[in-house]
Design an enzyme around this catalytic site. Structure first.
Site, PDB file in Angstrom:
ATOM      1  CG  ASP A  48      47.556  12.654  43.468  1.00  0.00           C
ATOM      2  OD1 ASP A  48      47.773  11.689  44.216  1.00  0.00           O
ATOM      3  OD2 ASP A  48      48.207  13.706  43.516  1.00  0.00           O
ATOM      4  CG  ASN A  62      54.966  22.994  41.388  1.00  0.00           C
ATOM      5  OD1 ASN A  62      54.386  22.463  42.341  1.00  0.00           O
ATOM      6  ND2 ASN A  62      54.812  22.572  40.147  1.00  0.00           N
ATOM      7  CG  HIS A  81      52.086  20.022  43.035  1.00  0.00           C
ATOM      8  ND1 HIS A  81      52.770  19.366  42.036  1.00  0.00           N
ATOM      9  CD2 HIS A  81      52.333  19.316  44.166  1.00  0.00           C
ATOM     10  CE1 HIS A  81      53.379  18.310  42.552  1.00  0.00           C
ATOM     11  NE2 HIS A  81      53.133  18.261  43.828  1.00  0.00           N
ATOM     12  CD  GLU A 122      52.004  20.127  38.610  1.00  0.00           C
ATOM     13  OE1 GLU A 122      52.450  20.854  39.520  1.00  0.00           O
ATOM     14  OE2 GLU A 122      52.564  19.069  38.265  1.00  0.00           O
TER      15      GLU A 122
HETATM   16  P1  PGA Z   1      56.667  14.617  48.317  1.00  0.00           P
HETATM   17  O1  PGA Z   1      55.603  15.199  47.311  1.00  0.00           O
HETATM   18  O2  PGA Z   1      55.911  14.244  49.565  1.00  0.00           O
HETATM   19  O3  PGA Z   1      57.244  13.423  47.633  1.00  0.00           O
HETATM   20  O4  PGA Z   1      57.667  15.691  48.565  1.00  0.00           O
HETATM   21  C1  PGA Z   1      54.648  16.100  47.797  1.00  0.00           C
HETATM   22  C2  PGA Z   1      53.808  16.570  46.626  1.00  0.00           C
HETATM   23  O5  PGA Z   1      54.335  16.665  45.506  1.00  0.00           O
HETATM   24  O6  PGA Z   1      52.629  16.870  46.851  1.00  0.00           O
END
Ligand code: PGA
Length: 244
Positions: free
Chosen positions: A67, A136, A138, A143
């Site tokens: 992404d 959450n 995702h 999302e």
């Molecule tokens: P993070 O994010 O590694 O910064 O915890 C993971 C994500 O949001 O996929």
């Protein structure tokens, strides 16, 4: 799903790096799907250390990231292009022409996403896809929603994701509100998926991913339907999961 228990962040990072290294040894010209965020930084650092010792050769590897924020140029320090260069690509012997991240600098979302789908498909999809998981549930920037997404698409980030990512920006207003992300279906096309998680903030999401219903309300739960998924998580992230 295979769950690999790690003691802490460093142990998780080494285990993830070992799995990626094994993939590169077994198939030197493999396609890796890569992720940004805090979770994979330790694994990237470990892989870079091995590469510098001559132990893990990325010269034939190609990569596709999940992404990118919409509206940031590739050299913006908050962009995922920049993140990948500074946290990984600049430290290993990969040919940077073989590294790919969705083009967030292209304001034409439809064209940018279609082109990314085209090149990921032309590469035959990742042999190994590395993922983090959002608080959450995702994956990528897919999302919680009422349906699972398919190909690369433009998303509006949820308040919870904007909040979580704001720690990396000076001001919360600076966090982009949109991103281009590989879809859930594209992620599921990877031959193997390694999803890493650490810390208690991820405990509910990790539980729901592994043991909850398969639902787009927890996008990572779809991974229960993939036949080659390894979850590498530390004790805090596994706190709500049954001990095996
Ligand atoms: P993070 O994010 O590694 O910064 O915890 C993971 C994500 O949001 O996929």
């Amino acid at each position: 799903m295979k769950i690999v228990r790690a003691r802490d962040y460093d142990d998780m990072s080494r285990k993830v790096a070992n799995i990626i290294s094994a993939q590169v040894i077994l198939k030197p010209d493999c396609v890796l799907g890569l992720a940004t965020g805090s979770t994979p930084i330790g694994a990237y650092r470990q892989l870079a250390g091995w590469n510098q010792k001559g132990d893990c050769d990325f010269s034939q590897v190609s990569t596709y990231n999940l992404d990118e924020y919409r509206g940031l140029s590739h050299d913006d320090p908050q962009s995922y292009h920049y993140f990948m260069k500074t946290n990984f690509f600049d430290h290993v012997n990969i040919d940077q022409a073989n590294t790919h991240v969705p083009d967030g600098s292209n304001p034409d979302a439809d064209a940018a996403c279609k082109e990314y789908d085209r090149i990921v498909a032309a590469a035959g999809y990742p042999d190994l896809q590395l993922l983090g998981i959002g608080n959450n549930g995702h994956i990528g920037f897919n999302e919680p929603d009422d349906h699972f997404s398919k190909g690369t698409h433009c998303v509006n980030l949820t308040e919870s994701t904007i909040q979580a990512n704001s720690r990396l920006f000076d001001r919360i207003e600076d966090v982009p509100r949109q991103a281009y992300t590989m879809g859930v279906q594209t992620i599921m096309f990877a031959k193997m998926i390694v999803i890493a998680a650490n810390g208690s903030a991820k405990a509910q999401a990790v539980h729901d991913m592994c043991y909850g219903p398969v639902t787009p309300q927890c996008p990572a739960s779809i991974l229960q339907l993939h036949d080659n998924v390894v979850v590498v998580a530390d004790e805090a992230a596994l706190a709500l999961c049954p001990a095996e």
